[in-house]
Design a protein around this motif. Structure first.
Motif, PDB file in Angstrom:
ATOM      1  N   ILE A   1       0.843  -1.204   0.000  1.00  0.00           N
ATOM      2  CA  ILE A   1       0.000   0.000   0.000  1.00  0.00           C
ATOM      3  C   ILE A   1       0.879   1.255   0.000  1.00  0.00           C
ATOM      4  N   GLN A   2       0.751   2.031  -1.052  1.00  0.00           N
ATOM      5  CA  GLN A   2       1.553   3.230  -1.191  1.00  0.00           C
ATOM      6  C   GLN A   2       0.994   4.355  -0.292  1.00  0.00           C
ATOM      7  N   PRO A   3       1.834   5.311   0.080  1.00  0.00           N
ATOM      8  CA  PRO A   3       1.395   6.384   0.988  1.00  0.00           C
ATOM      9  C   PRO A   3       0.221   7.177   0.420  1.00  0.00           C
ATOM     10  N   PHE A   4      -0.606   7.683   1.313  1.00  0.00           N
ATOM     11  CA  PHE A   4      -1.754   8.503   0.936  1.00  0.00           C
ATOM     12  C   PHE A   4      -1.254   9.784   0.276  1.00  0.00           C
ATOM     13  N   HIS A   5      -1.769  10.119  -0.892  1.00  0.00           N
ATOM     14  CA  HIS A   5      -1.195  11.247  -1.623  1.00  0.00           C
ATOM     15  C   HIS A   5      -2.268  12.106  -2.291  1.00  0.00           C
ATOM     16  N   ILE A   6      -3.397  12.316  -1.610  1.00  0.00           N
ATOM     17  CA  ILE A   6      -4.441  13.188  -2.138  1.00  0.00           C
ATOM     18  C   ILE A   6      -4.282  14.565  -1.494  1.00  0.00           C
ATOM     19  N   GLN A   7      -3.893  15.541  -2.298  1.00  0.00           N
ATOM     20  CA  GLN A   7      -3.648  16.887  -1.800  1.00  0.00           C
ATOM     21  C   GLN A   7      -4.965  17.565  -1.424  1.00  0.00           C
ATOM     22  N   GLY A   8      -4.906  18.396  -0.372  1.00  0.00           N
ATOM     23  CA  GLY A   8      -6.092  19.125   0.058  1.00  0.00           C
ATOM     24  C   GLY A   8      -6.899  18.399   1.109  1.00  0.00           C
ATOM     25  N   THR A   9      -6.289  17.414   1.801  1.00  0.00           N
ATOM     26  CA  THR A   9      -6.975  16.715   2.880  1.00  0.00           C
ATOM     27  C   THR A   9      -6.107  16.743   4.141  1.00  0.00           C
ATOM     28  N   ARG A  10      -6.774  16.531   5.265  1.00  0.00           N
ATOM     29  CA  ARG A  10      -6.089  16.429   6.558  1.00  0.00           C
ATOM     30  C   ARG A  10      -6.758  15.350   7.381  1.00  0.00           C
ATOM     31  N   ARG A  11      -6.156  15.003   8.492  1.00  0.00           N
ATOM     32  CA  ARG A  11      -6.744  14.001   9.384  1.00  0.00           C
ATOM     33  C   ARG A  11      -8.033  14.523  10.022  1.00  0.00           C
ATOM     34  N   ARG A  12      -8.962  13.626  10.253  1.00  0.00           N
ATOM     35  CA  ARG A  12     -10.232  13.975  10.895  1.00  0.00           C
ATOM     36  C   ARG A  12     -10.003  14.489  12.312  1.00  0.00           C
ATOM     37  N   GLU A  13     -10.842  15.453  12.718  1.00  0.00           N
ATOM     38  CA  GLU A  13     -10.836  15.963  14.092  1.00  0.00           C
ATOM     39  C   GLU A  13     -12.250  15.880  14.672  1.00  0.00           C
ATOM     40  N   ARG A  14     -12.373  16.048  15.969  1.00  0.00           N
ATOM     41  CA  ARG A  14     -13.672  15.953  16.639  1.00  0.00           C
ATOM     42  C   ARG A  14     -14.670  16.961  16.075  1.00  0.00           C
ATOM     43  N   LYS A  15     -14.212  18.114  15.682  1.00  0.00           N
ATOM     44  CA  LYS A  15     -15.101  19.143  15.146  1.00  0.00           C
ATOM     45  C   LYS A  15     -15.741  18.740  13.815  1.00  0.00           C
ATOM     46  N   ASP A  16     -15.216  17.714  13.168  1.00  0.00           N
ATOM     47  CA  ASP A  16     -15.741  17.279  11.870  1.00  0.00           C
ATOM     48  C   ASP A  16     -16.919  16.320  11.996  1.00  0.00           C
ATOM     49  N   TRP A  17     -17.213  15.845  13.202  1.00  0.00           N
ATOM     50  CA  TRP A  17     -18.261  14.830  13.361  1.00  0.00           C
ATOM     51  C   TRP A  17     -19.614  15.240  12.768  1.00  0.00           C
ATOM     52  N   PRO A  18     -20.094  16.472  12.971  1.00  0.00           N
ATOM     53  CA  PRO A  18     -21.399  16.824  12.385  1.00  0.00           C
ATOM     54  C   PRO A  18     -21.428  16.701  10.859  1.00  0.00           C
ATOM     55  N   GLN A  19     -20.356  17.111  10.188  1.00  0.00           N
ATOM     56  CA  GLN A  19     -20.314  16.985   8.732  1.00  0.00           C
ATOM     57  C   GLN A  19     -20.227  15.525   8.312  1.00  0.00           C
ATOM     58  N   ILE A  20     -19.504  14.730   9.088  1.00  0.00           N
ATOM     59  CA  ILE A  20     -19.415  13.299   8.780  1.00  0.00           C
ATOM     60  C   ILE A  20     -20.789  12.647   8.924  1.00  0.00           C
ATOM     61  N   LYS A  21     -21.536  13.053   9.944  1.00  0.00           N
ATOM     62  CA  LYS A  21     -22.898  12.544  10.115  1.00  0.00           C
ATOM     63  C   LYS A  21     -23.756  12.873   8.893  1.00  0.00           C
ATOM     64  N   GLU A  22     -23.620  14.081   8.391  1.00  0.00           N
ATOM     65  CA  GLU A  22     -24.368  14.473   7.192  1.00  0.00           C
ATOM     66  C   GLU A  22     -24.021  13.560   6.012  1.00  0.00           C
ATOM     67  N   PHE A  23     -22.747  13.253   5.843  1.00  0.00           N
ATOM     68  CA  PHE A  23     -22.295  12.354   4.776  1.00  0.00           C
ATOM     69  C   PHE A  23     -22.912  10.974   4.922  1.00  0.00           C
ATOM     70  N   TYR A  24     -22.827  10.397   6.114  1.00  0.00           N
ATOM     71  CA  TYR A  24     -23.369   9.057   6.330  1.00  0.00           C
ATOM     72  C   TYR A  24     -24.872   9.027   6.049  1.00  0.00           C
ATOM     73  N   GLN A  25     -25.583   9.990   6.561  1.00  0.00           N
ATOM     74  CA  GLN A  25     -27.031   9.972   6.386  1.00  0.00           C
ATOM     75  C   GLN A  25     -27.432  10.258   4.944  1.00  0.00           C
ATOM     76  N   ALA A  26     -26.695  11.125   4.268  1.00  0.00           N
ATOM     77  CA  ALA A  26     -27.018  11.435   2.875  1.00  0.00           C
ATOM     78  C   ALA A  26     -26.837  10.226   1.984  1.00  0.00           C
ATOM     79  N   ILE A  27     -25.754   9.485   2.183  1.00  0.00           N
ATOM     80  CA  ILE A  27     -25.495   8.352   1.307  1.00  0.00           C
ATOM     81  C   ILE A  27     -26.424   7.183   1.638  1.00  0.00           C
ATOM     82  N   LEU A  28     -26.753   6.999   2.923  1.00  0.00           N
ATOM     83  CA  LEU A  28     -27.709   5.945   3.271  1.00  0.00           C
ATOM     84  C   LEU A  28     -29.098   6.259   2.728  1.00  0.00           C
ATOM     85  N   LYS A  29     -29.518   7.513   2.822  1.00  0.00           N
ATOM     86  CA  LYS A  29     -30.831   7.898   2.285  1.00  0.00           C
ATOM     87  C   LYS A  29     -30.878   7.695   0.778  1.00  0.00           C
ATOM     88  N   ARG A  30     -29.781   8.044   0.117  1.00  0.00           N
ATOM     89  CA  ARG A  30     -29.727   7.943  -1.342  1.00  0.00           C
ATOM     90  C   ARG A  30     -29.936   6.506  -1.810  1.00  0.00           C
TER      91      ARG A  30
END
Length: 352
Positions: A160-189
């Motif tokens: 497995i080669q190193p992660f190399h997608i520019q414009g991303t960072r590690r998840r933080e606790r403050k990101d949880w609400p947006q992550i919830k939106e992602f999970y619910q949007a894709i499950l609803k879809r």
């Protein structure tokens, strides 16, 4: 120091400890009642009846052969390649794939992500292959600029080669609400989509990530979906179908421990990652146990390719290819690595 001063110091230290723990994400959300969350699982009989409709599951973790890791496909999208490779998967007897869906791709281009997923689901269905979507949220976008693949320095023989997608960072606790939106949007879809066999809500969570796992299960339970939920670690008590990983030799205690933990719930079981030939975790050694215990399965990897997963973990950089591949079932041109393995796949069924 006076008693009053000592008391004030203790209060300050206690507050700091609480704030530090909250920041690190190690405290369960007060909004989640774990007993209620556990009670929202499907009934055991319901889960078994659902999985029976898919028959015996014989799958692979799907990583396109020109991608370096499981999360870059939204930026390297190649439908013709998927058509070819999933045709190979069908040809060797596979009927399901496990496929990673990264949060940052949703942030980057929501409509584009759904369009690409529709294409993958269509191609899979055309080859009689169900899809387990594994949602990932380890990294998030840093700004509004479109994501780009960074430069790749191929490290020969590195698994497995190193992660190399520019414009991303590690998840933080403050990101949880947006992550919830992602999970619910894709499950609803895709809540009613029969092409999807199961939602895998987290890949290999560590014990300290249990609060996030609970948060994600709670978010998913609030969507009226028709497919079961699962996650391989830190989530057996929350899952409708029990999923687990094992790369150990089937005669080892580690292998038996994983299997016994999964069996303890009396629910349908899927091993969503296995196959480490150099460790004795082979199709020949593992499939008899899975047949006897009614365990559906997903080997790691279909084609050998840019991810270099045919090399074992921690293989010396720059070393020649091992005599025996670690992962994967076919060469980059589609012909089997070992014909005998393909016969085992095609013959696999559960024992009475």
């Amino acid at each position: 120091m006076s008693t009053r001063q000592m008391y004030s110091c203790f209060i300050v230290m206690a507050i700091l400890a609480i704030l530090l723990t909250l920041h690190s994400g190690l405290v369960r959300s007060d909004e989640i009642d774990i007993k209620v969350l556990q009670g929202r699982r499907w009934g055991i009989e319901t889960a078994h009846k659902y999985m029976d409709t898919f028959g015996v599951v014989r799958g692979c973790n799907y990583l396109p052969r020109f991608d370096h890791n499981s999360n870059e496909w939204p930026l390297t999208f190649k439908p013709k390649l998927y058509e070819q490779e999933l045709g190979w998967a069908e040809g060797i007897g596979l009927n399901s794939i496990r496929f990673m869906v990264p949060f940052f791709a949703y942030q980057d281009d929501r409509k584009g992500l759904f369009d690409k997923l529709n294409t993958i689901l269509d191609i899979s269905a055309n080859h009689h292959i169900s899809v387990m979507l594994c949602l990932t949220c380890g990294r998030v976008k840093t700004d509004d600029a479109p994501l780009q693949l960074g430069p790749v320095r191929i490290r020969q023989a590195v698994h497995i080669q190193p992660f190399h997608i520019q414009g991303t960072r590690r998840r933080e606790r403050k990101d949880w609400p947006q992550i919830k939106e992602f999970y619910q949007a894709i499950l609803k879809r895709y809540a009613q989509d029969r092409r999807i066999i199961l939602w895998d809500l987290y890949n290999e969570a560590k014990p300290k990530e249990r609060p996030l796992v609970e948060f994600l299960f709670a978010a998913a339970r609030d969507v009226d979906h028709t497919q079961p939920l699962s996650a391989c670690w830190q989530a057996h008590d929350l899952s409708d179908v029990i999923t687990f990983h094992t790369y150990a030799h089937p005669l080892s205690q580690g292998f038996r421990n994983e299997l016994n933990k999964a069996k303890a719930y009396g629910r349908p079981m899927l091993c969503t990652e296995f196959l480490a030939r150099n460790f004795g975790n082979t199709l020949e050694s593992v499939l008899p146990t899975f047949a006897a215990e009614h365990v559906g399965w997903y080997v790691w990897g279909l084609c050998a390719g840019s991810s270099q997963t045919r090399f074992p973990w921690r293989w010396p950089e720059g070393s020649p290819e091992p005599y025996e591949w670690f992962h994967n079932l076919v060469y980059p041109d589609g012909h089997p690595y070992r014909a005998g393995e393909i016969e085992l796949i095609k013959m696999f069924s559960y024992l009475d």
